[in-house]
Design an enzyme around this catalytic site. Structure first.
Site, short mmCIF file in Angstrom:
data_model
loop_
_atom_site.label_atom_id
_atom_site.label_comp_id
_atom_site.label_asym_id
_atom_site.label_seq_id
_atom_site.Cartn_x
_atom_site.Cartn_y
_atom_site.Cartn_z
N GLU A 42 -3.90 0.16 8.04
CA GLU A 42 -2.77 0.59 8.89
C GLU A 42 -2.99 0.11 10.31
OE1 GLU A 42 -1.75 4.77 9.13
OE2 GLU A 42 -2.06 5.00 6.98
N TYR A 55 -5.06 2.47 15.85
CA TYR A 55 -3.85 2.53 16.69
C TYR A 55 -4.15 2.39 18.18
CZ TYR A 55 -1.31 3.75 12.52
OH TYR A 55 -0.73 3.69 11.26
N GLU A 90 -7.61 8.71 5.87
CA GLU A 90 -7.89 9.40 7.13
C GLU A 90 -8.42 10.82 6.97
OE1 GLU A 90 -4.47 9.07 9.69
OE2 GLU A 90 -4.55 6.89 9.72
N HIS A 125 -2.95 11.04 0.56
CA HIS A 125 -2.49 10.83 1.94
C HIS A 125 -1.94 12.18 2.43
CE1 HIS A 125 -1.14 7.55 4.89
NE2 HIS A 125 -0.75 8.70 5.46
N ARG A 157 0.86 -1.19 0.00
CA ARG A 157 0.00 0.00 0.00
C ARG A 157 0.89 1.24 0.00
NH1 ARG A 157 -2.71 3.27 4.62
NH2 ARG A 157 -4.13 4.52 3.39
N ASN A 164 -7.92 2.10 9.75
CA ASN A 164 -6.64 2.35 10.42
C ASN A 164 -6.92 2.44 11.91
OD1 ASN A 164 -5.66 2.61 7.85
ND2 ASN A 164 -5.00 4.74 8.05
O1 IFM Z 1 2.11 8.02 10.10
C1 IFM Z 1 0.73 8.03 10.20
C2 IFM Z 1 0.09 7.82 8.85
O2 IFM Z 1 0.50 8.77 7.92
C3 IFM Z 1 -1.41 7.90 8.98
N1 IFM Z 1 -1.89 7.04 10.01
C4 IFM Z 1 -1.26 7.12 11.30
C5 IFM Z 1 0.24 6.97 11.14
C6 IFM Z 1 0.92 7.02 12.52
O3 IFM Z 1 0.66 8.23 13.13
#
Ligand code: IFM
Length: 468
Positions: free
Chosen positions: A374, A310, A179, A134, A90, A308
């Protein structure tokens, strides 16, 4: 590469091993974070080139000028994707590289880079998974008002078609935006990311125009697409729990979820904005600039949703002084930590919330194949003299989050792939190079790449699950 011992617990391993043979394994990057070469071959500045010049905007005064020098090292980097055992790469296309200034014809030299990249990816028997946006908006379009302006959505659709016309003979997986929450909120509301504006109303106009741009681009690309071409969007999402069962805390959590998840997915999937969110915006004097016909465009059917993830979050609607209304006159929305260990970003490590998120998305927005586009973690890596990093923290994060994906599948979420963030250490936006997310270490002095323990773990896991 040498073999790595399996860092997953027995339970995690059992879960991971339940992933199907055809599960898609990828790694992800983004143009501005790795390419460098910001002024080469006709590329013009994006909002990030400009933001990097704002004093104190970026830690250590870092910029993306050189980054991982991927523009000049691309074949070697694609070979590393293969070495990690991934089947999918990706990457994103830099708008100001292929259409300088955001208007007009293709810049052939810039497009040629992505042409070569796609060929290289295919030559290595990898699937290219292309993201059109992006976050690198051409600066000229920001000068004309940026995403809060409706015209930017039309400019994005035109740009998307330029790329699609050139690469769709070889690329089958197209992601419009990465995002949009970050573009709208961090870029136009919080002011911590490019273009660095602080205007809630502008942020909400940006939300609508980002979604409109996605819909316009998807409609036009789909009309020109060969059978089997797939279109989607990638959203960063979190869970929003109420810290207690109090009405104020539940209200704060509802509000966070409204602006984090539902304001995007409801129009994309159901063709309408959530009424409670529209009311919340009105309380803040903001509106979504919807025109007739926008919502059918935005809800153009998706072939997949990129997720995505985290960390998870929980909220209180009461501040430290016990007030439910803040100094700004709006309801309090205060984040309350769960008390779990954090990564170097200060993000709590909550794999269980990942399972919850995926399960919830699958339930509330059914019939939409999910791909984790992600997931990953930054840690303060300590390399040995050869550059090798025994990154136990990142390896454990990877193991627990892969297991979380498998658990979500067992609960019914249609998750079909996982792309690790990130292939390489890279430019982490306002944090510059201080935060390292890579499965592969980059020595920024020498540009030497060294696969970390987490990268070996990823490779071995993919091999095992595939039975290779
Ligand atoms: O680095 C970023 C990415 O560009 C977008 N998603 C979160 C990642 C970590 O912060």
């Amino acid at each position: 590469m040498t073999e790595t011992t399996d860092a997953a617990t027995r339970e995690q391993r059992q879960l991971i091993d339940s992933l199907p043979q055809d599960f898609r394994w990828g790694v992800a990057t983004a143009a501005y974070q790795i390419e460098g070469a910001v002024a080469e071959d006709g590329r013009t500045p994006s909002i990030w080139d400009t933001f990097c010049r704002v004093p104190s905007a970026i830690d250590n005064g870092d910029t993306g000028d050189v980054a991982c020098d991927h523009y000049h090292r691309m074949p070697g980097d694609v070979a590393l994707v293969k070495e990690l055992g991934a089947d999918t790469y990706r990457f994103s296309v830099a708008w100001p590289r292929v259409q300088p200034g955001g208007r007009g014809p293709v810049n052939e030299a810039g497009m040629a880079f992505y042409d070569r990249l796609v060929d290289e990816v295919l030559e290595k028997d990898l699937t290219p998974w292309l993201t059109l946006y992006h976050w690198d908006l051409p600066q000229e379009l920001e000068d004309a008002g940026g995403w809060p302006e409706r015209d930017t959505a039309y400019r994005f659709a035109d740009y998307s078609m330029l790329v699609f016309d050139r690469l769709s003979d070889r690329v089958r997986h197209w992601t419009t935006l990465n995002e949009p929450w970050c573009s709208a909120m961090h870029g136009y509301v919080h002011g911590v990311m490019a273009p660095g504006r602080r205007d809630f109303g502008a942020g909400m106009r940006a939300v609508h125009h980002l979604l409109l741009g996605h819909g316009l681009a998807t409609q036009r690309m789909r009309a020109a697409a060969a059978d089997g071409t797939q279109f989607g969007i990638t959203l960063n999402m979190s869970t929003s729990d109420a810290a207690t069962d109090s009405a104020a805390d539940r209200e704060a959590a509802r509000h966070a979820d409204g602006l984090g998840v539902r304001i995007y997915l409801d129009p994309l999937v159901h063709g309408r904005y959530p009424p409670d969110v529209v009311e919340d915006l009105a309380v803040r004097g903001a509106t979504l600039p919807i025109e007739d016909g926008d919502l059918p465009v935005i809800s153009t059917p998706l072939d997949f949703l990129g997720v995505n993830y985290y960390f998870g979050q929980q909220y209180s609607g009461v501040d430290e002084q016990g007030r439910t209304t803040g100094e700004d006159g709006f309801p309090v929305q205060r984040e309350i930590p769960f008390g779990e260990p954090t990564t170097a970003m200060g993000w709590e490590i909550l794999p269980g919330k990942f399972t919850e998120l995926l399960t919830r998305i699958g339930r509330d927005y059914p019939n939409l194949p999910l791909f984790v586009t992600e997931n990953g973690s930054a840690f303060d890596d300590e390399p040995d003299e050869s550059g090798y990093v025994a990154d136990d923290g990142r390896t454990a994060y990877l193991a627990s989050h892969l297991a979380a994906v498998a658990a979500a599948r067992q609960r019914g979420a249609d998750v079909r792939g996982y792309f690790a963030w990130s292939l390489l250490d890279n430019f982490e936006w306002a944090y510059g190079y201080a935060k390292r997310f890579g499965l592969i270490r980059v020595d920024y002095e020498t540009q030497q790449r060294t696969v970390k323990q987490s990268g070996l773990f990823y490779r071995d896991t993919v091999r095992r699950v595939r039975g290779a």
